[in-house]
Design a protein around this motif. Structure first.
Motif, PDB file in Angstrom:
ATOM      1  N   THR A   1       0.798  -1.229   0.000  1.00 25.85           N
ATOM      2  CA  THR A   1       0.000   0.000   0.000  1.00 25.85           C
ATOM      3  C   THR A   1       0.830   1.278   0.000  1.00 25.85           C
ATOM      4  O   THR A   1       0.296   2.357  -0.230  1.00 25.85           O
ATOM      5  CB  THR A   1      -0.955  -0.001   1.213  1.00 25.85           C
TER       6      THR A   1
ATOM      7  N   TYR B   1      -6.087   6.783  -1.279  1.00 24.38           N
ATOM      8  CA  TYR B   1      -7.227   6.578  -0.359  1.00 24.38           C
ATOM      9  C   TYR B   1      -6.774   6.768   1.094  1.00 24.38           C
ATOM     10  O   TYR B   1      -6.805   5.830   1.888  1.00 24.38           O
ATOM     11  CB  TYR B   1      -7.813   5.170  -0.532  1.00 24.38           C
TER      12      TYR B   1
ATOM     13  N   GLU C   1      -8.004   8.078   3.692  1.00 30.11           N
ATOM     14  CA  GLU C   1      -8.972   7.854   4.780  1.00 30.11           C
ATOM     15  C   GLU C   1      -8.969   6.394   5.252  1.00 30.11           C
ATOM     16  O   GLU C   1      -9.232   6.107   6.416  1.00 30.11           O
ATOM     17  CB  GLU C   1     -10.388   8.277   4.338  1.00 30.11           C
ATOM     18  N   LYS C   2      -8.623   5.472   4.361  1.00 25.33           N
ATOM     19  CA  LYS C   2      -8.577   4.052   4.747  1.00 25.33           C
ATOM     20  C   LYS C   2      -7.422   3.770   5.704  1.00 25.33           C
ATOM     21  O   LYS C   2      -7.380   2.730   6.349  1.00 25.33           O
ATOM     22  CB  LYS C   2      -8.383   3.164   3.506  1.00 25.33           C
ATOM     23  N   PHE C   3      -6.438   4.680   5.744  1.00 27.51           N
ATOM     24  CA  PHE C   3      -5.220   4.430   6.513  1.00 27.51           C
ATOM     25  C   PHE C   3      -5.055   5.405   7.684  1.00 27.51           C
ATOM     26  O   PHE C   3      -3.972   5.512   8.258  1.00 27.51           O
ATOM     27  CB  PHE C   3      -3.994   4.502   5.588  1.00 27.51           C
TER      28      PHE C   3
ATOM     29  N   ASP D   1      -0.333  -4.843   3.345  1.00 28.05           N
ATOM     30  CA  ASP D   1      -0.659  -5.911   2.386  1.00 28.05           C
ATOM     31  C   ASP D   1       0.618  -6.522   1.811  1.00 28.05           C
ATOM     32  O   ASP D   1       0.746  -6.760   0.613  1.00 28.05           O
ATOM     33  CB  ASP D   1      -1.559  -5.401   1.245  1.00 28.05           C
TER      34      ASP D   1
ATOM     35  N   LEU E   1      -1.682  -4.480   7.140  1.00 28.32           N
ATOM     36  CA  LEU E   1      -2.193  -3.202   6.635  1.00 28.32           C
ATOM     37  C   LEU E   1      -1.446  -2.791   5.365  1.00 28.32           C
ATOM     38  O   LEU E   1      -2.035  -2.255   4.421  1.00 28.32           O
ATOM     39  CB  LEU E   1      -2.047  -2.117   7.719  1.00 28.32           C
TER      40      LEU E   1
ATOM     41  N   THR F   1      -0.856   5.149  11.251  1.00 25.01           N
ATOM     42  CA  THR F   1      -1.443   4.501  12.451  1.00 25.01           C
ATOM     43  C   THR F   1      -0.425   3.720  13.276  1.00 25.01           C
ATOM     44  O   THR F   1      -0.779   3.106  14.272  1.00 25.01           O
ATOM     45  CB  THR F   1      -2.643   3.566  12.130  1.00 25.01           C
TER      46      THR F   1
END
Length: 730
Positions: A362, A541, A543-545, A468, A466, A500
């Motif tokens: 990612t 993206y 917001e996904k992380f 991947d 996370l 995160t």
């Protein structure tokens, strides 16, 4: 007029080996019968600067400098010593003057300035390194002293592997670079432009192609293009390479086209062929492939060509002719073993596969073609190219520059190298796949693989998921153990500050890394701080992380790096020094007993990782399950066969003794006569030099046409001994 291309890499990339982009393009142009000449202007500028004549000029220019540091004053005072020693030192680093090492190592030959202050600290790290290596390291410090002098007194933008990098990095606006290009050329510029003038006049190209791999090549690329546009407006100028491919995808600043006629994106072969056709065509509507150009004063992106990209089998063998291969210089700057390989020795560069077979991480530019479009090259074609390049360059070292080399292709390549009896040395990037079994690692080593580098990234299973990455820390430990035990060096890319990521996870990640080094399964590593790029899933993206973009990658020039805010609010920068300092010590096998807190000058939590986690991960029971489809290969030679009779309690039976000789030792196995004769016959069939590879099932079936219970034979002592000496299961 016949098309003639001049391909260059502008200053600066590497000192020890050419960046391969122009060699790849020249190899392709050979296949379509287009004449081309290439040059690495980086090494040519370095050799002109770092020569007796170059230093005389340099000190002449620097003498008018106002207030300078005591270090530069010292170098200026010792200028005669530098001028006297520079040519022999460069020849030594080119491998042409090896006896000079003896004099350099006496430490009263080279003038010394501030870089030599590191020496005492590094003595323990280098230990009793050989004379040649120590000589290279001292000569490298000497060059770095001169480099420091150039930066302070002549050109603040100078750097051995980059030039004016600040102007290229995250340059959303073209303003600063444009302004710099309208200043008087610097001293380094003047050296570059004098070489360029000579080469343009000799080559007389119709087309000038500049490959820009990194931000540190950008300024000099524009300087070179500017000179050609001003002095030879009839020559068409184009830019391609890694920098435009990632940074210039939304280019809209018209001023760029004062310097360039074209900028192409992604794989260069088809776009360059279409440019040649367009320049030579009288058609009103010309065909372009992934190309920026100026039309009616506006930047337009043209991709109207129907020509497909070339398959990897069609692009030809990289061609290194025209490059001054015997003049590259090998330096030893640092004690990181993998970084040492990057900067020491000349490597032929090749690619096993275009793109990445995984293509999911990612943080990576997986939306771009150079990652997204995966296409492997057949092992026999790779070997053909290797043989061609060895013939051309006289070098048998290969660096496969893949994003991640596929294990199945590495296996096929290793078998092909061994079948052809090639003596080569090679290394590459991998993913720490469970496919890298102990036996596969032994095969790779036997074929000449000396090192692999792979992304462990954040050594935390939550974050690896996370990211991947498709691996776990336990799996990484086992793979690194398999490579290490086979004698292949392992380098890990490490990451901190991933979105995160908590402080606890950073500490736990460091503990995992400590244990991997302490267990001896990792030999080299490097910590990188996470950076968000526009073409990665995190950038696309956020917001996904759990991150918020502070800046969008929008500008009229370079758009890639994005500033962001992690919702955790953690300042990851503060971990940088402690992570790197601890790793430096771990790489040298010391300080494993330090509390992790000792590496940081602020409070950190205790690790939650058990101190035997990695050791326990490496303990595993013997696996007696071999897939019927597994390939069985014998890496050893033919045995000497002796027959004898064995007697016990009045019974006697015929036996056979098989004696094998490998490069290090000899060993003998004994078995009954008939099984022994079958084994000798089978070993010749499954020898690595054989064209056919046999599966476990085929060998079992063959055995059971004459005998019973193959498993009893396979798991008995004679085969167990052969397994230790090169009978491998793939």
């Amino acid at each position: 007029m016949k098309t003639k291309l001049f391909l260059i890499t502008p200053p600066f990339t590497q000192l020890n080996t050419p960046y391969p982009a122009t060699a790849y393009i020249k190899g392709f142009l050979n296949t379509i019968d287009v004449q081309s000449v290439q040059a690495d202007l980086g090494i040519e500028v370095i050799l002109k600067l770092f020569s007796k004549e170059g230093l005389v000029d340099l000190f002449q220019i620097a003498k008018d400098t106002a207030e300078v540091s005591p270090n530069s004053k010292r170098i200026m005072a010792l200028q005669e010593e530098y001028i006297k020693t520079i040519d022999p030192v460069i020849a030594f680093l080119q491998g042409k003057n090896p006896t000079l090492a003896l004099q350099i190592c006496q430490e009263d030959y080279l003038p010394e300035a501030s870089r030599f202050a590191q020496l005492e600290e590094l003595d323990w790290a280098f230990g009793t390194m050989g004379t040649q290596d120590k000589g290279k390291h001292l000569a490298t410090l000497y060059l770095e002293d001169i480099s420091d002098f150039i930066v302070e007194c002549v050109d603040p933008n100078f750097g051995f592997s980059r030039y004016a990098e600040r102007l290229g990095r995250s340059a959303n606006s073209f303003d600063e670079l444009y302004e710099a290009l309208h200043q008087e050329p610097t001293y380094i510029d003047s050296v570059l432009l004098s070489i360029l003038k000579e080469r343009i006049e000799t080559v007389e190209p119709t087309f000038f192609l500049i490959s820009v791999p990194f931000p540190g090549n950008l300024y000099s690329a524009f300087r070179a293009a500017q000179w050609v546009k001003h002095n030879h407006p009839e020559i068409k100028v184009s830019m391609g390479g890694g920098f435009p491919n990632t940074e210039l995808r939304s280019l809209s600043d018209e001023r760029v086209f004062e310097f360039f006629d074209y900028i192409t994106l992604d794989d260069g072969e088809a776009p360059i062929e279409e440019l040649i056709n367009a320049v030579n065509s009288n058609a009103i509507e010309k065909q372009y492939k992934r190309t920026f150009l100026l039309e009616e004063g506006k930047v337009v992106y043209k991709n109207n060509s129907l020509k497909p990209d070339y398959k990897q089998a069609q692009v030809g063998t990289p061609d290194y002719s025209d490059l001054v291969l015997d003049k590259y210089i090998s330096v030893i700057e640092i004690v990181n073993p993998m970084h040492r390989m990057w900067s020491d020795g000349r490597w032929n560069k090749l690619t096993m596969a275009h793109g990445c077979y995984w293509g999911k991480c990612t943080f990576c530019d997986i939306s771009l073609d150079y990652i997204k479009i995966y296409e492997p090259v057949a092992a026999n074609l790779l070997c053909d190219r290797m043989e061609e390049m060895m013939e051309q360059t006289g070098e048998n070292g290969f660096h496969f520059v893949d994003e991640a080399a596929p294990p199945a292709l590495m296996r096929a390549l290793a078998l092909e190298i061994l079948r052809r009896k090639l003596s080569v040395t090679w290394w590459t990037n991998i993913r720490f796949e469970k496919s890298f079994t102990a036996d596969l690692c032994l095969l790779l080593k036997a074929s000449g693989c000396i090192a692999v580098s792979g992304g462990l990234e954040v050594a935390s299973d939550r974050l690896l998921k996370l990211i991947d990455k498709g691996v776990t820390v336990e799996q990484v430990a086992k793979v690194t153990r398999n490579f290490t035990e086979a004698g292949v060096m392992v380098h890990a890319y490490l990451m901190y500050g991933y979105p995160t990521q908590t402080v606890q996870e950073t500490v736990d990640s460091l503990e995992m890394v400590r244990q991997l080094f302490e267990a001896g399964v990792l030999q080299s590593g490097f910590w990188h701080q996470f950076a968000m790029t526009a073409h990665s899933p995190v950038g696309l993206y956020p917001e996904k992380f759990g991150v918020v973009k502070e800046t969008e990658a929008v500008g009229t020039f370079a758009n890639n790096d994005i500033n962001y805010k992690d919702k955790t609010g953690i300042d990851h920068d503060k971990f940088s020094f402690g992570l790197k300092k601890s790793l430096f010590n771990f790489m040298h096998g010391i300080c494993f007993d330090f509390e992790l807190q000792e590496w940081f000058d602020f409070k950190i939590p205790r690790t939650t990782i058990k101190d035997d986690f990695i050791v326990n991960s490496l303990e595993e029971a013997n696996d007696f399950n071999i897939k019927p489809t597994a390939k069985i290969v014998w890496l050893g030679g033919k045995p000497a066969v002796d027959y004898f009779t064995k007697s016990k309690k009045g019974n006697s039976w015929e036996m056979v003794s098989l004696t094998f000789h490998d490069k290090k030792e000899s060993f003998t196995i004994q078995t009954n006569k008939l099984e022994g004769e079958w084994l000798v016959s089978m070993l010749s069939k499954i020898a690595v030099s054989s064209a056919k590879t046999y599966t476990f099932q085929e060998i079992k079936t063959d055995f059971e046409t004459q005998f019973e219970d193959f498993e009893l034979f396979w798991y008995a002592k004679p085969i167990h001994t052969l397994r230790e000496f090169g009978l491998i299961v793939l």
